[in-house]
Design a protein around this motif. Sequence first.
Motif, PDB file in Angstrom:
ATOM      1  N   ILE A 119       0.832  -1.206   0.000  1.00 36.92           N
ATOM      2  CA  ILE A 119       0.000   0.000   0.000  1.00 36.92           C
ATOM      3  C   ILE A 119       0.866   1.255   0.000  1.00 36.92           C
ATOM      4  O   ILE A 119       0.596   2.227  -0.716  1.00 36.92           O
ATOM      5  CB  ILE A 119      -0.952  -0.020   1.205  1.00 36.92           C
ATOM      6  N   VAL A 120       1.936   1.248   0.795  1.00 33.92           N
ATOM      7  CA  VAL A 120       2.845   2.402   0.839  1.00 33.92           C
ATOM      8  C   VAL A 120       3.498   2.621  -0.515  1.00 33.92           C
ATOM      9  O   VAL A 120       3.589   3.752  -1.013  1.00 33.92           O
ATOM     10  CB  VAL A 120       3.911   2.207   1.933  1.00 33.92           C
ATOM     11  N   LEU A 121       3.963   1.538  -1.146  1.00 32.54           N
ATOM     12  CA  LEU A 121       4.578   1.664  -2.464  1.00 32.54           C
ATOM     13  C   LEU A 121       3.588   2.190  -3.496  1.00 32.54           C
ATOM     14  O   LEU A 121       3.950   2.999  -4.361  1.00 32.54           O
ATOM     15  CB  LEU A 121       5.123   0.299  -2.899  1.00 32.54           C
ATOM     16  N   LEU A 122       2.344   1.734  -3.424  1.00 27.43           N
ATOM     17  CA  LEU A 122       1.322   2.240  -4.338  1.00 27.43           C
ATOM     18  C   LEU A 122       1.095   3.735  -4.148  1.00 27.43           C
ATOM     19  O   LEU A 122       1.022   4.497  -5.120  1.00 27.43           O
ATOM     20  CB  LEU A 122       0.013   1.476  -4.124  1.00 27.43           C
ATOM     21  N   GLN A 123       0.987   4.154  -2.898  1.00 26.79           N
ATOM     22  CA  GLN A 123       0.724   5.563  -2.612  1.00 26.79           C
ATOM     23  C   GLN A 123       1.855   6.465  -3.113  1.00 26.79           C
ATOM     24  O   GLN A 123       1.607   7.539  -3.672  1.00 26.79           O
ATOM     25  CB  GLN A 123       0.527   5.771  -1.102  1.00 26.79           C
ATOM     26  N   ILE A 124       3.094   6.017  -2.924  1.00 31.33           N
ATOM     27  CA  ILE A 124       4.236   6.873  -3.270  1.00 31.33           C
ATOM     28  C   ILE A 124       4.552   6.816  -4.761  1.00 31.33           C
ATOM     29  O   ILE A 124       4.609   7.851  -5.447  1.00 31.33           O
ATOM     30  CB  ILE A 124       5.479   6.465  -2.456  1.00 31.33           C
ATOM     31  N   TRP A 167       5.153   6.729 -11.353  1.00 33.11           N
ATOM     32  CA  TRP A 167       6.251   6.091 -12.060  1.00 33.11           C
ATOM     33  C   TRP A 167       5.893   4.699 -12.550  1.00 33.11           C
ATOM     34  O   TRP A 167       6.402   4.252 -13.575  1.00 33.11           O
ATOM     35  CB  TRP A 167       7.478   6.002 -11.146  1.00 33.11           C
ATOM     36  N   PHE A 168       5.042   4.010 -11.798  1.00 33.71           N
ATOM     37  CA  PHE A 168       4.705   2.622 -12.124  1.00 33.71           C
ATOM     38  C   PHE A 168       3.191   2.450 -12.078  1.00 33.71           C
ATOM     39  O   PHE A 168       2.500   3.127 -11.309  1.00 33.71           O
ATOM     40  CB  PHE A 168       5.368   1.657 -11.134  1.00 33.71           C
ATOM     41  N   PRO A 169       2.654   1.531 -12.903  1.00 35.58           N
ATOM     42  CA  PRO A 169       1.208   1.286 -12.872  1.00 35.58           C
ATOM     43  C   PRO A 169       0.790   0.636 -11.564  1.00 35.58           C
ATOM     44  O   PRO A 169       1.552  -0.112 -10.941  1.00 35.58           O
ATOM     45  CB  PRO A 169       0.991   0.350 -14.065  1.00 35.58           C
ATOM     46  N   ALA A 170      -0.437   0.930 -11.154  1.00 31.08           N
ATOM     47  CA  ALA A 170      -0.934   0.388  -9.887  1.00 31.08           C
ATOM     48  C   ALA A 170      -1.444  -1.043 -10.047  1.00 31.08           C
ATOM     49  O   ALA A 170      -1.326  -1.846  -9.117  1.00 31.08           O
ATOM     50  CB  ALA A 170      -2.041   1.279  -9.339  1.00 31.08           C
ATOM     51  N   PHE A 171      -2.001  -1.362 -11.199  1.00 34.30           N
ATOM     52  CA  PHE A 171      -2.641  -2.666 -11.371  1.00 34.30           C
ATOM     53  C   PHE A 171      -2.295  -3.243 -12.745  1.00 34.30           C
ATOM     54  O   PHE A 171      -1.814  -2.532 -13.631  1.00 34.30           O
ATOM     55  CB  PHE A 171      -4.162  -2.542 -11.223  1.00 34.30           C
ATOM     56  N   PHE A 199      -2.520  -5.896  -6.073  1.00 36.64           N
ATOM     57  CA  PHE A 199      -2.185  -5.287  -7.362  1.00 36.64           C
ATOM     58  C   PHE A 199      -3.044  -5.812  -8.513  1.00 36.64           C
ATOM     59  O   PHE A 199      -2.750  -5.512  -9.674  1.00 36.64           O
ATOM     60  CB  PHE A 199      -0.708  -5.530  -7.681  1.00 36.64           C
ATOM     61  N   ALA A 200      -4.076  -6.587  -8.178  1.00 40.86           N
ATOM     62  CA  ALA A 200      -5.004  -7.116  -9.190  1.00 40.86           C
ATOM     63  C   ALA A 200      -4.256  -7.825 -10.311  1.00 40.86           C
ATOM     64  O   ALA A 200      -4.513  -7.598 -11.501  1.00 40.86           O
ATOM     65  CB  ALA A 200      -5.874  -5.988  -9.743  1.00 40.86           C
TER      66      ALA A 200
END
Length: 330
Positions: A157-162, A169-173, A261-262
């Motif tokens: 979750i922290v990596l997704l938020q940042i 920089w990177f896709p969420a899913f 990350f689906a």
Amino acid sequence: MIPYVLRRIGHALVVLWGAITLSFVIVQLVPGDPARLVLTGKESGGGGTASAEQLAEIRTQMGLDRPLLQQYLGYLGDVVTLDWGVAWSKEQREVVEVLGDGLVPTLQLGLTSLTLLLLLGLAGALASVLLPTRWLRAIAETITLVGIAVPSFVLAIVLLQIFSFGLQWFPAFGTEGWRSLVLPSLAIALLGAGTLAQVFARSIREVQGEGHVEVARARGLSPRQVLTGHVLRNASLPVYTLVGILVGGIVSGAAIIETVFARPGIGQLYVEAVEARDFPLIQALIILTGGLYVLVTLVVDLTYPLLDPRIASPGGRARPRRAVTAPRSH
């Protein structure tokens, strides 16, 4: 050497047989009628009614209409021949086909996670031991503790938020491109990297105090020669053993991370199979993940004598003398 190899292969086969037997016992211990649970689980809402003909068909396909011993022997035969039945929650597709679709993305995630885990773990161990000042070493060791203390889903979750929602920089899913592997792989790798760094750093400190290292210093070898030629090789023995354990953590962590990350994969299949009460798929997943773990552990065991030939010698030790602490599962 041959007795050692045969002994390790025998142990691996026993463990694999245990995983297969466990997958069979799970269905037998399920409260209620497994066939009815499978049928109602695959219907929308899970509350449909089942006719006697439908239940009889499912019981026949699952082998539940035979005596228990015949069920078990037939199940062992089906496992060996890869006749694992159909996945009722996947439009009755062959279980082997469903596993094949999920295995590729999980292997991609697992191999990337293992690579990052090794790089981060080894770097963290060397930094916490070899940095020039005490406070720098303390900072490095504190950072390695983060991977042990923080659950993988929190890191995700922290990596997704940042890096996804914030910096973008990177896709969420999803699974499009190599960039979609970075965050989920890092979330899995940080957990094992902290454990690896702690074990490796402790092993380096122990080896640095042994007699043969003192003799090497007395012979006038440079610190670099002592480190590379006498310390790291011996200190890596418990780390090599730990790799097999860490692979199990990667497999178990994939179920959580693939959900966050689906991502499609074996972990996501576990969740879907349990929700749908798809017992043939659950059984196959248990065998598959158990088999992967047994395979990796066997490879580690068979290649271990290359690092320490005493392991395979008659009367040799089966494991290094230093204890290895298994990583906690989050």
